[in-house]
Design a protein around this motif. Structure first.
Motif, PDB file in Angstrom:
ATOM      1  N   GLU A 209       0.818  -1.216   0.000  1.00 19.45           N
ATOM      2  CA  GLU A 209       0.000   0.000   0.000  1.00 19.45           C
ATOM      3  C   GLU A 209       0.853   1.268   0.000  1.00 19.45           C
ATOM      4  OE1 GLU A 209      -2.730  -0.084   3.215  1.00 19.45           O
ATOM      5  OE2 GLU A 209      -3.852  -1.828   2.455  1.00 19.45           O
ATOM      6  N   GLU A 210       2.078   1.160   0.476  1.00 20.01           N
ATOM      7  CA  GLU A 210       2.950   2.324   0.548  1.00 20.01           C
ATOM      8  C   GLU A 210       3.275   2.871  -0.841  1.00 20.01           C
ATOM      9  OE1 GLU A 210       7.373   3.580   2.297  1.00 20.01           O
ATOM     10  OE2 GLU A 210       6.558   1.591   2.719  1.00 20.01           O
ATOM     11  N   ILE A 211       3.221   2.021  -1.854  1.00 16.26           N
ATOM     12  CA  ILE A 211       3.543   2.451  -3.214  1.00 16.26           C
ATOM     13  C   ILE A 211       2.630   3.579  -3.665  1.00 16.26           C
ATOM     14  CG2 ILE A 211       3.480   1.732  -5.636  1.00 16.26           C
ATOM     15  CD1 ILE A 211       4.560  -0.978  -4.751  1.00 16.26           C
ATOM     16  N   ALA A 212       1.350   3.439  -3.398  1.00 16.98           N
ATOM     17  CA  ALA A 212       0.385   4.464  -3.806  1.00 16.98           C
ATOM     18  C   ALA A 212       0.670   5.787  -3.103  1.00 16.98           C
ATOM     19  CB  ALA A 212      -1.030   3.993  -3.501  1.00 16.98           C
ATOM     20  N   MET A 213       1.044   5.716  -1.833  1.00 18.74           N
ATOM     21  CA  MET A 213       1.327   6.926  -1.071  1.00 18.74           C
ATOM     22  C   MET A 213       2.561   7.645  -1.611  1.00 18.74           C
ATOM     23  SD  MET A 213       3.485   8.150   1.588  1.00 18.74           S
ATOM     24  CE  MET A 213       3.919   6.788   2.691  1.00 18.74           C
ATOM     25  N   LEU A 214       3.603   6.870  -1.943  1.00 20.23           N
ATOM     26  CA  LEU A 214       4.827   7.470  -2.467  1.00 20.23           C
ATOM     27  C   LEU A 214       4.588   8.100  -3.842  1.00 20.23           C
ATOM     28  CD1 LEU A 214       7.422   4.717  -1.462  1.00 20.23           C
ATOM     29  CD2 LEU A 214       6.944   6.878  -0.307  1.00 20.23           C
ATOM     30  N   ARG A 215       3.791   7.433  -4.666  1.00 16.68           N
ATOM     31  CA  ARG A 215       3.468   7.986  -5.975  1.00 16.68           C
ATOM     32  C   ARG A 215       2.665   9.289  -5.840  1.00 16.68           C
ATOM     33  NH1 ARG A 215       1.978   2.259  -8.997  1.00 16.68           N
ATOM     34  NH2 ARG A 215       4.021   1.965 -10.013  1.00 16.68           N
ATOM     35  N   LYS A 216       1.794   9.324  -4.855  1.00 17.60           N
ATOM     36  CA  LYS A 216       0.989  10.517  -4.614  1.00 17.60           C
ATOM     37  C   LYS A 216       1.861  11.700  -4.228  1.00 17.60           C
ATOM     38  CE  LYS A 216      -3.100  12.098  -2.094  1.00 17.60           C
ATOM     39  NZ  LYS A 216      -4.148  11.738  -1.094  1.00 17.60           N
ATOM     40  N   ILE A 217       2.887  11.442  -3.412  1.00 16.35           N
ATOM     41  CA  ILE A 217       3.827  12.504  -3.036  1.00 16.35           C
ATOM     42  C   ILE A 217       4.528  13.063  -4.263  1.00 16.35           C
ATOM     43  CG2 ILE A 217       6.011  12.981  -1.847  1.00 16.35           C
ATOM     44  CD1 ILE A 217       5.140  11.034   0.333  1.00 16.35           C
ATOM     45  N   LEU A 218       5.042  12.174  -5.109  1.00 15.83           N
ATOM     46  CA  LEU A 218       5.766  12.608  -6.302  1.00 15.83           C
ATOM     47  C   LEU A 218       4.852  13.385  -7.244  1.00 15.83           C
ATOM     48  CD1 LEU A 218       7.889   9.395  -7.012  1.00 15.83           C
ATOM     49  CD2 LEU A 218       8.669  11.552  -6.007  1.00 15.83           C
ATOM     50  N   ASP A 219       3.604  12.937  -7.380  1.00 15.29           N
ATOM     51  CA  ASP A 219       2.653  13.623  -8.253  1.00 15.29           C
ATOM     52  C   ASP A 219       2.320  15.011  -7.714  1.00 15.29           C
ATOM     53  OD1 ASP A 219       2.544  11.493  -9.978  1.00 15.29           O
ATOM     54  OD2 ASP A 219       0.732  10.619  -9.114  1.00 15.29           O
ATOM     55  N   GLU A 220       2.166  15.121  -6.405  1.00 19.16           N
ATOM     56  CA  GLU A 220       1.822  16.423  -5.798  1.00 19.16           C
ATOM     57  C   GLU A 220       2.952  17.425  -5.985  1.00 19.16           C
ATOM     58  OE1 GLU A 220       0.585  18.367  -1.494  1.00 19.16           O
ATOM     59  OE2 GLU A 220       0.342  16.218  -1.813  1.00 19.16           O
ATOM     60  N   VAL A 221       4.180  16.963  -5.858  1.00 23.87           N
ATOM     61  CA  VAL A 221       5.311  17.862  -6.005  1.00 23.87           C
ATOM     62  C   VAL A 221       5.442  18.332  -7.450  1.00 23.87           C
ATOM     63  CG1 VAL A 221       7.811  18.088  -5.804  1.00 23.87           C
ATOM     64  CG2 VAL A 221       6.536  16.878  -4.041  1.00 23.87           C
ATOM     65  N   LYS A 222       5.144  17.450  -8.395  1.00 23.85           N
ATOM     66  CA  LYS A 222       5.199  17.822  -9.798  1.00 23.85           C
ATOM     67  C   LYS A 222       4.197  18.938 -10.101  1.00 23.85           C
ATOM     68  CE  LYS A 222       6.701  13.355 -11.627  1.00 23.85           C
ATOM     69  NZ  LYS A 222       6.312  12.168 -12.449  1.00 23.85           N
TER      70      LYS A 222
END
Length: 222
Positions: A209-222
């Motif tokens: 489940e952590e994968i989705a959270m990490l991807r969300k962080i990267l998307d938000e920063v972009k």
């Protein structure tokens, strides 16, 4: 006069003029000494857990003839600092987890009249999370370079209002939108760790489940 290096100068700039400072983990007491010499503050408590650094602090204040304005304390965090003795509390040069432990052990810092100036050397996200969950507002965050390393410092005041923030905001704070060189370097350092962690999880635990959270962080920063 005593000229501070960029890391400590960044913290000193956040201290309010006329305040009484408690410098926790003071080491050589350079920060309170510089503030007193420039006339920004009237007095300070310089505290450290170990005798060696406190002896260094004593040598500093004596060499600048301000021993009457600096109280030296052999103290574990804020345990030997009384609530009515300090207005601005500086905790610099420690890991973020240790900083949160020091603050948790001193509930009297939850006071609208006080200011926290915090400089975590690691785990800055733990400091932001503590502040947000305990009713503090981060009013300023800055970054600087010293000896080819990037350092950050945050300034917080108690409002009593607990706020919710995204994982990206907890990880990067105000640096998400900052574009100066030091802020970008700090941001990239954090994001690199996120990317490395994400790649490892995709290879080893693709259903995590952590994968989705990490991807969300990267998307938000972009």
């Amino acid at each position: 006069m005593l000229k501070l290096k960029p890391r400590l100068k960044m913290a000193a700039d956040m201290v309010r003029a006329g305040s009484r400072v408690a410098d926790i983990g003071t080491d050589h007491a350079y920060l309170p000494t510089a503030l007193i010499l420039e006339g920004k503050i009237p007095s300070a408590i310089a505290a450290d857990l170990r005798k060696g650094p406190l002896e260094n602090a004593e040598a500093t204040v004596r060499s600048y003839s301000i021993a009457d304005k600096v109280q030296l304390r052999l103290s574990d965090g804020l345990k030997l600092v009384m609530p009515d003795e300090a207005d601005d509390i500086v905790i610099a040069g420690m890991g973020g987890i240790l900083i949160t432990e020091i603050l948790t052990a001193a509930p009297w810092v939850k006071d609208k009249a006080k200011r926290l100036i915090l400089q975590p050397q690691s785990h800055s996200e733990d400091v932001r999370k503590y502040l947000f969950e305990n009713g503090f507002e981060i009013i300023e965050e800055n970054a600087c370079f010293e000896d080819n390393k990037v350092y950050i410092c945050m300034c917080a005041e108690f409002t009593g209002i607990k706020t919710e923030h995204s994982e990206a905001e907890i990880l990067l704070g105000r640096f998400i939108e900052r574009d100066d060189e030091a802020s970008v370097a700090f941001k990239e350092k954090k994001l690199k760790r996120i990317r490395v962690r994400l790649e490892a999880l995709i290879k080893t635990q693709p259903d995590c489940e952590e994968i989705a959270m990490l991807r969300k962080i990267l998307d938000e920063v972009k």
